[in-house]
Design a protein around this motif. Structure first.
Motif, short mmCIF file in Angstrom:
data_model
loop_
_atom_site.label_atom_id
_atom_site.label_comp_id
_atom_site.label_asym_id
_atom_site.label_seq_id
_atom_site.Cartn_x
_atom_site.Cartn_y
_atom_site.Cartn_z
N GLN A 780 26.86 44.60 37.98
CA GLN A 780 25.54 45.15 38.24
C GLN A 780 25.00 44.56 39.54
OE1 GLN A 780 24.16 43.67 34.66
NE2 GLN A 780 25.53 45.05 33.63
N LEU A 781 24.11 45.32 40.19
CA LEU A 781 23.42 44.90 41.42
C LEU A 781 24.33 44.79 42.64
CD1 LEU A 781 21.00 42.25 39.97
CD2 LEU A 781 20.60 44.65 40.33
N GLY A 782 25.55 44.28 42.47
CA GLY A 782 26.40 44.19 43.65
C GLY A 782 27.61 43.32 43.39
N VAL A 783 28.54 43.34 44.36
CA VAL A 783 29.74 42.50 44.29
C VAL A 783 29.68 41.56 45.47
CG1 VAL A 783 32.25 42.51 44.30
CG2 VAL A 783 31.00 44.44 43.31
N CYS A 784 29.76 40.24 45.23
CA CYS A 784 29.53 39.33 46.35
C CYS A 784 30.78 38.68 46.90
CB CYS A 784 28.49 38.27 46.01
SG CYS A 784 28.92 37.30 44.58
N THR A 785 31.90 38.69 46.18
CA THR A 785 33.11 38.14 46.76
C THR A 785 34.34 38.71 46.05
OG1 THR A 785 34.42 36.13 47.10
CG2 THR A 785 32.77 36.04 45.40
N LEU A 786 35.46 38.82 46.78
CA LEU A 786 36.69 39.43 46.27
C LEU A 786 37.88 38.60 46.72
CD1 LEU A 786 36.01 43.07 47.45
CD2 LEU A 786 36.16 42.38 45.07
N ASP A 787 38.98 38.69 45.97
CA ASP A 787 40.22 38.09 46.43
C ASP A 787 41.42 38.77 45.78
OD1 ASP A 787 41.72 36.18 47.92
OD2 ASP A 787 42.09 35.08 46.07
N PHE A 788 42.46 39.05 46.57
CA PHE A 788 43.72 39.58 46.02
C PHE A 788 44.60 38.42 45.59
CE2 PHE A 788 42.75 43.40 48.56
CZ PHE A 788 43.17 44.40 47.70
N SER A 789 45.44 38.67 44.58
CA SER A 789 46.43 37.66 44.21
C SER A 789 47.57 37.71 45.22
CB SER A 789 46.98 37.94 42.81
OG SER A 789 47.60 39.20 42.79
N ALA A 790 48.44 36.68 45.19
CA ALA A 790 49.50 36.58 46.20
C ALA A 790 50.50 37.72 46.07
CB ALA A 790 50.19 35.24 46.07
N ASP A 791 50.70 38.23 44.84
CA ASP A 791 51.64 39.35 44.71
C ASP A 791 50.94 40.69 44.96
OD1 ASP A 791 50.06 39.66 42.51
OD2 ASP A 791 51.64 39.37 41.02
#
Length: 1584
Positions: A780-791
């Motif tokens: 809700q409201l927003g997404v503040c940080t993201l990260d992909f896994s190494a694979d």
């Protein structure tokens, strides 16, 4: 002593006395290691009887009420109560969590059961529908859910002999469930004549569809299929609470206190009567008069475990069954309040409302004595010499016993209300007794407890008392929060506080007073903390509160909101807490859970040695450093971070709200829609270049792609920038601010997260700019940080909701793998462990946590560092346990696992960004320095300062200041890429020179925008206090910048382009040289903001300056004097325009008023609307007037049109509005709600739009997103048809003529569902033959309608069965032939099968296969209501697979919900059933090209479109289809991701991306005068 840190010592749970026998069943089992698993309060207990040791599982945060054992008998599932209850699956050997299942049940989880393989777990909720849910527990995924029953369900079990069958039982029902697809379908057990309909309490499944169940009256009911076959009468004297199946047979336990063993055919083997035992205290039971009641039985080999209602566990050896062995006991049901510890021995005494007093040995962990009293006991005390035990009763009396043999010394009753507290004086001479009568009585011990004094002074009940060491004073606390002192033994109140200064207290158990000020959290009521006890030796204090927390604090605890360590275990309120006599243990007792917990105290010197023991994991960290106070001992937060934590990104109106808002407004505007409206313009826009980079509140959002381009984001656009060609390409899938960006390890995909009510994450391809997957429905409201896994398979995201929820996704499938609340404060970064994709870290405000995935949840542990600092960035190092994080003070913290190894000073001020290389790290901070480090952060190898002096000549702009704050760093292609807070993107060559690639305005809104009269330049001025000149030609760079003393909101070039006027926010304005930006002249005549400024056309002799003060001032530029003032406006002025002659001004105000003034004197003119259009205006930037009436949207109450600009050829009007839309209209825009083309790229409001001098470009400024966007103007002739144009208007036009009558009729059919499909009979009302028959509306009007449903007509009179006749048994009816085919309201529902040998169609609720050679019909009859659609799977892997969709009522997933059946046309076997939320029914189904996906469309009001993986019964994606009826939706024959839906005035082209459905309307504008018609069917052609 005012140390507000938490103490260094800690508590460790050592023993729990008791077993939860009340209100629970079947919660006691042997594990594979022959240990016993059960639960008490909120703790799962694993008890090793041979070694007499206990292990504890502390993963719950409220009472556990259900337990199931995995078939391999190592894993345990437990369910709890609570508002958002969850299920934990944990390992009984390591007591660590394996999986968390959450977000489905409310109120509580009443029953649990594993299936035979142990892959699935079924749970039953305590909600009003008693929801049954089947989980794939390892993945934390729901496979199916359905309402269980209207009344309580007591037991549920998998049929261990038939796959995907379950049985549940409860209040007056038993149901047999089958699981198919995502549908759980129940059949009610038929009691028939064999037995009475009654409540079934427990069940066990056997071979050959036989089910045994225990009933409330003590009988055992035996079921075959769904029918009651026989009963075993009187198996128990009364209700059978528990039934357990094992290899040898069945064990049952009942309320009569017996356990019976049965063989596999349910023939009795033996009876074990526990009432005969000499170990359960028989005497006790007579008074309680309810006898022993068995709640749980477990039979393994020759051992039987029995749990009773009174919290006892017996172990019985079968061949010696007359000697049951009592292995655990606790208090019976009733609140437990009394607790005392022996002054010299390791003993604890407890007394409860079950009227028993018990003495426990703290060394042997056993009950050593028990005695029953006449009354419920509320408090206890032991005399100083340990001889007497005093008990205060609920009826106002107190009793004194000898500890040695529990014989009574004296029984005295002086009060009527409960005695809540007693204390012996330290010298042993007196006993103080505090009661709810608001008084304390003092009794002399040696005078056989004669009353010697009375303390009256309280006006509320007495809660706590303490004696002074010399026994001369007593202090008391009462319920109103007063603390009083009395002189002893007379009981006289001491009012002079001076006397008390030197008093030493013998014990401290009071909750009030300066020494315990700090125990109270903020906003707590005075009765929240029930008990306190101080340990003077170690200077610690332990408290017990109403929330089930035991807290350890320093003593004395003077400052409010002191730090503590907290321990969970008790679920509800803890009533009392005491240190043992030698301070080795803490004893706590729970009120409602009536359990006794014994905690080992680990003092400071020991806790250092204990570090290598892995901390016991709990949901709230046992040693959390939390407190509710603002930490005054934490350094001030950096101003930048402070600013950022305050940002909430909330919007008044989200774009998601538009459809509803339009719907509300549409009612009013239907009439206008009938009129013919102006078409949308033929010209369009295409986004060409954006000046801007979002650095002021985002970090690490800048990367190199595979091909060496640069990807970043600003506003609602993802940008891929080619630095060689200086061109940009755009990902336009978002519709609001993007806040974070992560790049896939292969650097070809990017994930971006945005603001929104239900915010989405898009994963897109940097080459094609197409979405691969869209993840929605969680943040809700927003997404503040993201990260992909190494694979690259997983993606972690953190939301902006209050709990900063962390979610782990399988992004390609669009599936949420796990989720958990992150932290109350903002989280800045999440990183997935590159070596172990099940582990991740989060870092943020006072937060560093290490997580690992457990099923559908995540388990987090705080980083171990004393005081947690605010972390701004984090990366994993060269091994799985090394983590490096950057703090807000400029340090780098180096972690191993979760322990802080050391810190290294790296920057002055916060470290905002960090990047791991093969052999080292690179960091960037607020100090504007980029530092390269070796791989252990021992040495700093090189630093680069970002300064103007080293800017390379090829730069596309100018650095605003030296050493700007660095927010993003990334490496690649021999360069370091740096993003700054000021919105600049720089490329640092390893050898030193710096190239500026892209820049935009800094934080602050951009309003002022002006284009040059004859050059491709524009000027902007912003709240960031800068004035900038931009080159619009292909070089796209910033030519000049100048700092201003105030922010500005408007600017304008003079007609010759040599001067530039700028209006500032303080009411002043200046005119500067357009080339050098040096001051020519400035004025300050107004206080409020200058809102618009314009030179008069021609020679530019006059300058009109509009302000928020409601005036327009007119200046003569040549003589630099004010020559006129336009008065008469009442509101702030928003826009102004000159006419071509420079004699007339048009003005708009914020209250939507339009005024005209004569220039240069400023006299107000009144001009009729017809004349206004005839005036030749030099510019048109106003938003009011008849010629622009159509630009205001339907929802203009909510959103404002902020700006407009007419092209110089006067053909096209561009507007910008508060929702971030840029629209183009044909000019003039007469009549309301004109059609337009709409473009989304800006995120919030567009503040200004301007055409360049030859109309080839449109320049737009975004307010909050700080962007300057350049759009190319594409004329009708050379526009190739492109997808990004949306041709829309706010109202669907009704001008396309009538419908065919069939279509109209079909659109209006309402499918009603009648009796046959519902299995709930209303139980109230008048019998049908006694009711007065009301004529229906139709009958009154004489209308006869064919019934749509198959329900039987209601009989006029009840036909009575003539009892006298001999009844003939009814034989089964078999369906032989069906006449009819449903063609009146269905389409595409006849198909060939087997190369034309058979045809398949449907009518009523039957699917029919007709063999054309033999003319035989065969039938599929599993549907419970009319079939509305049918399709065939064309893929060769799925021959003869048919999907049919039926009518249904609500979408609550119950048996009457609409469903889709997938079946084999030849065998008529059901392959899958999909229960769906399409309330009303399913009107269209279609298989995808591979045959694995199924598309369905509902008849609900939103005509929802859903895609299923039909084999698994899993819903892949769902989306609102259209406001009106959709007739057909079909997959493209070659695709699994593209399909088309058609319906009433509607054609939409859909794409499936991950879990999201994206759609575009069909565009007809390329055909002259084409109108959207009602579409009835669709087919696909080959592409030429």
């Amino acid at each position: 002593m005012a140390d507000r840190t938490a103490p260094n010592c800690h508590l460790r749970l050592e023993w729990v006395y008791g077993y939860r026998g009340h209100q629970c069943r079947n919660n006691l089992y042997y594990t594979a290691a022959k240990e016993i698993v059960y639960f008490v309060a909120g703790v799962g207990v694993v008890y090793n009887t041979r070694e007499h040791k206990q292990k504890f599982y502390l993963g719950h945060n409220d009472d556990i009420i259900s337990l199931a054992l995995h078939p391999e008998r190592v894993l345990v599932a437990t369910g709890q109560v609570g508002k958002e209850p969850y299920i934990c699956v944990w390992d009984s050997y390591t007591v660590q969590t394996v999986s968390i299942l959450k977000d489905v049940h409310t109120h509580g989880v009443a029953c649990l059961a594993f299936d035979l393989e142990g892959q699935c777990l079924v749970s039953v909720g305590l909600d009003s529908k008693n929801t049954i849910c089947v989980w794939d527990w390892r993945r934390g995924k729901v496979l199916a859910a359905a309402p269980g029953h209207t009344d309580r369900i007591f037991d549920i079990s998998w049929d261990l002999y038939q796959p995907s069958k379950l049985v549940s039982c409860g209040v007056k029902h038993i149901k047999f469930w089958s699981l198919c697809g995502n549908a759980l379908t129940p059949k009610r057990g038929v009691f028939g004549k064999t037995g009475d309909l009654q409540t079934i309490l427990c069940l066990a499944c056997a071979k050959d569809e036989v089910t045994y169940s225990g009933a409330l009256n003590g009988d055992i009911y035996v079921w075959k299929g769904i029918n009651l076959m026989r009963t075993v009468q009187g198996a128990h004297g009364s209700g059978i609470f528990s039934m357990n199946a094992c290899e040898e047979g069945f064990a049952t336990g009942g309320r009569d206190g017996c356990v019976r063993l049965w063989d596999l055919n349910f023939k009795p083997i033996t009876v074990i009567d526990l009432r005969e035992t000499d170990q359960g205290y028989k005497v006790a039971r007579v008074e309680n008069s309810r006898g022993l009641s068995v709640r749980s039985v477990c039979w393994r080999g020759d051992h039987i475990l029995v749990g009773t209602q009174d919290s006892e566990i017996f172990e019985v050896v079968v061949h010696d069954r007359n000697k049951p062995f009592l292995i655990m006991q606790g208090h019976c049901e009733g609140e437990l309040w009394a607790l005392a510890v022996h002054p010299t021995k390791p003993l604890a005494m407890t007394g409860s409302d079950d009227r028993s007093v018990r003495i426990w040995s703290l060394i042997d962990h056993a009950l050593i004595a028990r005695c029953n009293m006449e009354e419920p006991i509320r408090c206890a005390a032991v005399s100083t010499d340990g001889i007497h035990l005093a008990l205060g009763m609920k009826d106002g009396s107190f009793t004194v016993l000898r500890v040695r043999d529990m014989t009574e010394v004296v029984h005295i009753k002086d009060r009527k209300e409960a005695i809540h507290e007693l204390k012996y004086s330290p010298d042993g001479a007196h006993l103080a007794v505090g009661s709810n009568d608001n008084s304390v009585d003092i009794y002399g011990v040696v005078q056989r407890y004669k009353k010697v004094g009375e303390c009256i002074g309280s006006n509320s009940f007495i809660t706590h008392m303490d004696w002074s060491t010399d026994s001369k004073f007593l202090q008391s606390n009462d319920g109103s929060g007063r603390r009083l002192f009395y002189r002893m033994p007379s009981g006289k109140e001491v009012t002079n506080r001076e006397e008390l200064k030197l008093v030493q207290w013998a014990s401290w158990t009071c909750v009030l007073g300066p020494e315990v000020n700090g125990i109270w959290p903020k906003y707590s009521a005075v009765n929240d903390i029930n008990s306190v006890d101080a340990n003077f030796n170690n200077q610690v204090l332990v408290t017990a509160d109403d929330y089930g927390l035991v807290k350890l604090l320093r003593y004395p605890c003077i400052k409010k909101g002191a730090k503590c360590k907290k321990y969970l275990g008790h679920s509800a309120h803890i009533t009392n807490v005491r240190w043992s006599h030698d301070y080795q243990w803490v004893i706590t007792i729970g009120g409602a859970d009536h359990s006794v917990f014994q905690w080992k105290f680990v003092p400071e010197r020991k806790s250092k040695e204990a570090l290598h023991i892995a901390p016991q994991e709990t949901l709230a960290d046992s040693n959390s450093e939390e407190s509710d106070s603002d930490q005054s001992d934490v350094p001030e937060m950096d101003s930048e971070i402070e600013q950022e934590t305050q940002l909430t990104y909330r919007r008044q109106v989200y774009k998601e709200d538009l459809p509803q808002l339009k719907e509300q407004c549409n009612e009013k505007h239907r009439a206008i829609a009938m009129k013919k409206r102006e078409r949308a313009p033929g010209n369009g826009l295409k986004l060409h270049f954006i000046h801007g980079y979002r650095g002021y509140d985002c970090r690490s959002n800048l990367f190199y792609t595979q091909t060496g381009e640069i990807v970043y984001h600003v506003a609602a656009v993802g940008i891929v920038y080619n630095r060689q060609q200086n061109t940009q390409r755009f990902y336009m899938g978002h519709d609001d601010d993007i806040l974070c960006l992560a790049i896939h390890p292969l650097k070809d995909f990017v994930a971006t997260g945005q603001v929104g009510r239900d915010s989405s994450i898009h994963i897109w391809d940097t080459e094609m700019l197409k979405p691969m997957s869209v993840l929605k429905g969680f943040h809700q409201l927003g997404v503040c940080t993201l990260d992909f896994s190494a694979d690259g398979k997983r993606l972690a995201s953190v939301g902006l909701d209050d709990n900063h929820t962390i979610v782990l996704w399988d992004w390609r499938k669009g599936e949420k793998l796990s989720a958990m609340c992150g932290s109350k404060d903002k989280i800045f970064v999440v990183k997935i462990n590159p070596y172990l994709p099940d582990k991740l870290i989060t870092a943020g405000v006072k937060h560093m946590k290490f997580w690992h995935k457990a099923g559908g949840g995540l388990i987090g542990r705080k980083g171990n560092m004393g005081k947690t600092e605010t972390m701004m960035c984090a990366v994993y190092g060269w091994s799985e346990e090394m983590v490096f994080s950057g703090t807000c003070t400029g340090d780098i913290c180096i972690w191993r696992d979760m322990f802080l190894m050391k810190t290294v000073k790296a920057h002055d001020g916060p470290v905002f960004s960090m990047h791991a290389l093969e052999k080292g790290f690179v960091t960037g901070g607020k100090d504007g320095i980029v530092a390269l480090w070796d791989d252990t952060f021992e040495r700093c190898l090189k630093t680069y300062a970002i300064k103007r002096a080293v800017l390379a000549p090829g730069s596309k702009g100018l650095l605003l200041e030296d050493n700007p704050s660095i927010r993003a760093i990334s490496l690649g292609h021999g360069h370091i890429l740096v993003g700054t807070k000021n919105g600049e993107i720089l490329e640092v060559d390893k050898s030193g020179p710096i190239t500026l690639l892209v820049q935009g305005h800094m934080e602050g809104e951009v309003w002022g925008l002006a284009t040059h009269p004859h050059l491709p330049l524009c000027a902007t001025v912003s709240d960031d206090r800068t004035l900038r000149i931009w080159d619009l030609s292909p070089s796209h760079c910033m030519l000049a910048v100048r700092k201003l003393r105030k922010g500005g909101r408007c600017c304008c070039f003079s007609p010759d382009g040599k001067a530039l006027a700028v209006g500032l926010n303080d009411g002043s304005f200046l005119i500067v040289n357009a080339d050098t930006l040096e001051d020519l002249v400035s004025f300050h005549h107004r206080k409020d903001i200058i809102t618009d400024i314009k030179f008069s056309p021609g020679s530019g002799k006059y300058l009109a300056v509009a302000s928020g003060d409601t005036f327009v001032d007119i200046y003569n530029v040549m003589s630099s004097k004010r020559v006129g003032v336009c008065k008469g406006c009442l509101n702030s002025i928003t826009h102004l325009d000159w006419d071509r002659r420079g004699k007339l001004l048009q003005v708009n105000t914020s209250a939507k008023e339009q005024f005209f003034f004569e220039a240069p004197r400023g006299k107000r003119q009144t001009i009729p609307a017809t004349e206004v259009e005839k005036v030749d205006w030099s510019t048109w930037t106003c938003v009011l007037g008849t010629s622009v009436e159509g630009i205001w949207p339907v929802i203009s109450e909510v959103t404002e049109v902020t700006s407009a600009c007419l092209s110089h050829d006067k053909k096209v009007l561009a507007t910008g509005d508060d929702l971030g839309y840029i629209k183009v209209f044909r000019y003039p825009v007469r009549g309301k709600y004109a059609k337009f083309k709409r473009y989304v790229a800006h995120s919030t409001h567009v503040t200004n739009v301007r055409w360049t001098h030859e109309d080839s470009l449109l320049v737009t400024a975004g307010g909050g997103d700080t962007c300057l966007m350049i759009w190319t103007h594409e004329l009708e002739t050379h526009r190739e048809l492109r997808q990004c144009d949306s041709e829309e208007s706010d109202i669907e036009s009704e001008d396309d003529g009538g419908y065919d009558s069939d279509v109209t009729k079909e659109n209006e059919i309402n499918y009603t569902i009648k009796a046959l499909s519902t299995n709930m009979r209303p139980m109230t009302g008048i019998k049908p033959h006694l009711q007065l028959k009301e004529p229906s509306v139709d009958e009154r009007q004489g209308v006869v309608r064919p019934p749509v449903s198959r329900a039987l007509p209601q009989p006029e009179k009840l036909q009575t069965n003539n009892v006298g006749k001999k009844k003939r048994p009814i034989e089964d009816l078999v369906l032989e032939l069906v006449f009819g085919y449903r063609g009146n309201d269905c389409r595409n529902n006849v198909h060939y099968l087997n190369e034309g040998a058979d045809i398949i169609y449907h009518t009523a609720s039957v699917g029919i296969v007709l063999n054309l050679t033999t003319s035989c019909q065969s039938f599929y009859v599993e549907h419970s209501d009319d079939i509305l659609c049918l399709t065939i799977n064309q893929h060769p892997k799925f021959p003869n697979v048919v999907a049919t969709g039926q009518v249904g009522d609500t979408g609550d997933m119950s048996a009457t919900s609409p469903s889709i059946h997938i079946w084999d046309a030849m065998t008529k076997q059901t392959l899958s059933v999909l229960r769906c939320f399409h309330s009303g029914g399913v009107c269209s189904v279609s298989f995808s090209a591979t045959g694995k996906l199924l598309l369905s469309v509902g008849l609900d009001s939103e005509h929802t479109v859903t895609i299923w993986k039909w084999q698994e019964g899993a819903k892949v994606a769902s989306h609102i289809g259209h406001t009106q009826r959709i007739f057909v939706a079909e997959f493209r024959p070659d695709s699994d991701t593209h399909f088309v839906s058609v319906g009433i005035k509607h054609v939409r082209f859909w794409t499936l991306a991950g879990r999201a459905l994206l759609s575009k309307k069909g565009v007809l504008s390329s055909i002259e005068d084409a109108r959207m018609q009602t579409m009835l069917s669709v087919a696909f052609g080959a592409v030429l």
